[in-house]
Motif scaffolding. Structure first.
Motif, mmCIF file in Angstrom:
data_model
loop_
_atom_site.group_PDB
_atom_site.id
_atom_site.type_symbol
_atom_site.label_atom_id
_atom_site.label_comp_id
_atom_site.label_asym_id
_atom_site.label_seq_id
_atom_site.Cartn_x
_atom_site.Cartn_y
_atom_site.Cartn_z
ATOM 1 N N LEU A 60 14.344 54.705 28.920
ATOM 2 C CA LEU A 60 14.788 53.346 28.185
ATOM 3 C C LEU A 60 13.620 52.900 27.845
ATOM 4 O O LEU A 60 13.485 52.433 26.476
ATOM 5 N N ALA A 61 12.528 52.409 28.622
ATOM 6 C CA ALA A 61 11.341 51.797 28.067
ATOM 7 C C ALA A 61 10.724 52.705 27.090
ATOM 8 O O ALA A 61 10.091 52.101 26.022
ATOM 9 N N ARG A 62 10.554 53.913 27.097
ATOM 10 C CA ARG A 62 9.738 54.476 26.073
ATOM 11 C C ARG A 62 10.610 54.683 24.733
ATOM 12 O O ARG A 62 9.863 54.366 23.771
ATOM 13 N N ALA A 63 12.046 54.763 24.964
ATOM 14 C CA ALA A 63 12.580 54.651 23.663
ATOM 15 C C ALA A 63 12.339 53.227 22.994
ATOM 16 O O ALA A 63 12.335 52.937 21.652
ATOM 17 N N GLY A 102 13.748 42.351 25.176
ATOM 18 C CA GLY A 102 13.553 40.989 25.334
ATOM 19 C C GLY A 102 13.017 40.919 26.858
ATOM 20 O O GLY A 102 12.310 40.119 27.381
ATOM 21 N N LEU A 103 14.109 41.440 27.792
ATOM 22 C CA LEU A 103 13.841 41.622 29.068
ATOM 23 C C LEU A 103 12.572 41.971 29.603
ATOM 24 O O LEU A 103 11.741 41.435 30.407
ATOM 25 N N ILE A 104 12.078 43.064 29.171
ATOM 26 C CA ILE A 104 10.825 43.781 29.298
ATOM 27 C C ILE A 104 9.756 43.199 28.723
ATOM 28 O O ILE A 104 8.563 43.045 29.600
ATOM 29 N N HIS A 105 9.570 43.018 27.543
ATOM 30 C CA HIS A 105 8.394 42.504 26.959
ATOM 31 C C HIS A 105 8.286 40.976 26.842
ATOM 32 O O HIS A 105 7.089 40.467 27.048
ATOM 33 N N VAL A 109 10.193 41.430 32.856
ATOM 34 C CA VAL A 109 10.778 42.182 33.994
ATOM 35 C C VAL A 109 10.238 43.343 34.368
ATOM 36 O O VAL A 109 10.170 44.242 33.266
ATOM 37 N N PRO A 110 9.734 43.552 35.464
ATOM 38 C CA PRO A 110 9.017 45.044 35.851
ATOM 39 C C PRO A 110 10.066 46.144 35.756
ATOM 40 O O PRO A 110 11.242 45.878 35.832
ATOM 41 N N LEU A 111 9.800 47.145 35.015
ATOM 42 C CA LEU A 111 10.846 48.134 35.120
ATOM 43 C C LEU A 111 11.467 48.757 36.483
ATOM 44 O O LEU A 111 12.669 48.920 36.458
ATOM 45 N N LYS A 112 10.871 48.704 37.453
ATOM 46 C CA LYS A 112 11.354 49.109 38.749
ATOM 47 C C LYS A 112 12.270 47.819 39.295
ATOM 48 O O LYS A 112 13.433 48.102 39.875
#
Length: 402
Positions: A60-63, A102-105, A109-112
């Motif tokens: 998900l993060a890579r995409a 938005g959550l990640i960047h 929010v950490p991926l774990k």
């Protein structure tokens, strides 16, 4: 021969070599410090651990990093993308990825943590806990969409009956919309009329009708269908490319290109020329995509370069559901790409993983891979494109090529 790789730089901050910290896993990539190594892990994991299970949150993060929608089937199921596209429309995947971005960047929010929310079926409540305290202005465009469609993340799979019913409704509605595009806005045929007309179509007319129906539902053909290769989507390196190719066909459709002319161009494999006649152009930044598309669409469909059969095969593997049987390997790929050198099924799996890594992780240009194949330099090509090869690969690849 292929040029030697450039002197390494920190993949995260791009600083020149210096007192760098080497990855203890692959021992090939170096970072300027622990912070850079940690921030780049969501991308490096695919090169560092290509043969090991990788959590879908990294897919998900890579995409999202590449500005695309995940194609990995398990990732799409885990994070509601598949369900959203079934229940809403083809654009729902991009909306959900915008929310996750938005959550990640933005919200860090950490991926774990995101993965734990997904495993615990708490995505909806945790997303609300982050966005609800914000002012309406600061919630962006994706959160209001999420509130209207939050049921796609409720953690419950669609039962088979509901999924089939929704699929039938979507297909029949898209057929009616396609009919109006082809035969005029005033025509309102019955479903039986459409089925009867489709039965009279040639193969190319049938395929063109189905492409229009998918595009009108904001989808592109999936790799599991013949339309993926027939209409050149196999030239895409990511979902961004897929969307761009889809837009070209949409422009053709809305610029009132006659359906018979479109289906005739499909039959004669002259769709790139049809684009030119109807003013469908490519932006300068899409020059490489255009070159791949034109090549994939040139000549008889059964006589295209074998690399397009390989690319289609890899695309099907990547998008397959976890319990789905793998597709058969195309005959054109066996000798050209080393599979006749395999002594057993496990060696075949090694080659499949190699080509998946080249296309999915390294975003390799199929035309460059084809050139290496023609020169019998697949081993050297893979080595200079970020893939770590065990000695066994030399035997598998050294007598391959055309």
């Amino acid at each position: 021969m292929y040029a030697e790789a450039e002197e390494p730089k920190c993949p995260s901050c791009k600083k020149p070599p210096g007192n760098m910290r080497r990855c203890s896993g692959c021992k090939k990539v170096s970072y300027c410090g622990a912070a850079c190594q940690q921030s780049h892990w969501f991308l490096h994991i695919f090169d560092c651990q290509p043969g090991k299970p990788i959590s879908t949150v990294y897919y998900l993060a890579r995409a999202i990093h590449h500005g695309t929608v995940p194609v990995d089937a398990q990732t799409r199921m885990d994070y509601g993308i598949e369900k959203a596209q079934q229940l809403v429309d083809g654009s729902a995947g991009r909306m959900l990825c915008g929310l996750y971005k938005g959550l990640i960047h933005h919200h860090q929010v950490p991926l774990k943590t995101l993965r734990q929310w997904q495993k615990d079926k708490r995505l909806v409540e945790e997303i609300k806990a982050i966005y609800e305290p914000l002012t309406l202005k600061n919630r962006g465009v994706y959160y209001p969409w999420f509130l209207r469609h939050q049921h796609v993340l409720n953690g419950r799979s669609l039962d088979e009956h509901t999924a089939d019913r929704l699929a039938d409704e979507t297909i029949h509605n898209s057929w009616r919309a396609t009919w109006r595009v082809i035969y005029g806005a005033g025509s309102e045929p019955s479903l039986d009329d459409i089925i009867a007309q489709r039965a009279r179509y040639s193969f190319e007319q049938f395929a063109c009708f189905d492409l229009y129906a998918l595009l009108l539902s904001k989808f592109v053909p999936p790799p599991s269908t013949p339309l993926w290769k027939l209409f050149g989507f196999v030239a895409a390196l990511d979902t961004g490319d897929e969307t761009e190719i889809g837009r070209k066909y949409e422009r053709l459709m809305y610029h009132q290109c006659p359906f018979d002319e479109f289906s005739a161009a499909c039959a004669s494999r002259t769709i790139p020329a049809l684009f030119v006649r109807h003013g469908v152009t490519w932006a300068p930044q899409d020059a490489a995509l255009k070159a791949r598309f034109d090549d994939a669409m040139s000549g008889d469909l059964r006589a295209t370069k074998s690399v397009w059969d390989l690319k289609h095969y890899v695309d099907r593997l990547v998008c397959a559901y976890p319990d789905e049987a793998p597709p058969p390997l195309p005959p054109s790929v066996w000798r050209a790409y080393g599979f006749t050198n395999c002594r057993n099924a496990s060696e075949q799996e090694l080659l499949k993983k190699l080509y998946m890594q080249l296309f999915q992780n390294q975003r390799t240009d199929p035309l460059a891979l084809h050139e290496a194949c023609m020169k019998s330099e697949l081993f050297e090509f893979a080595q200079t494109h970020g893939v770590t090869l065990a000695p066994k690969y030399r035997r598998l690849l050294e007598k391959s090529g055309l």
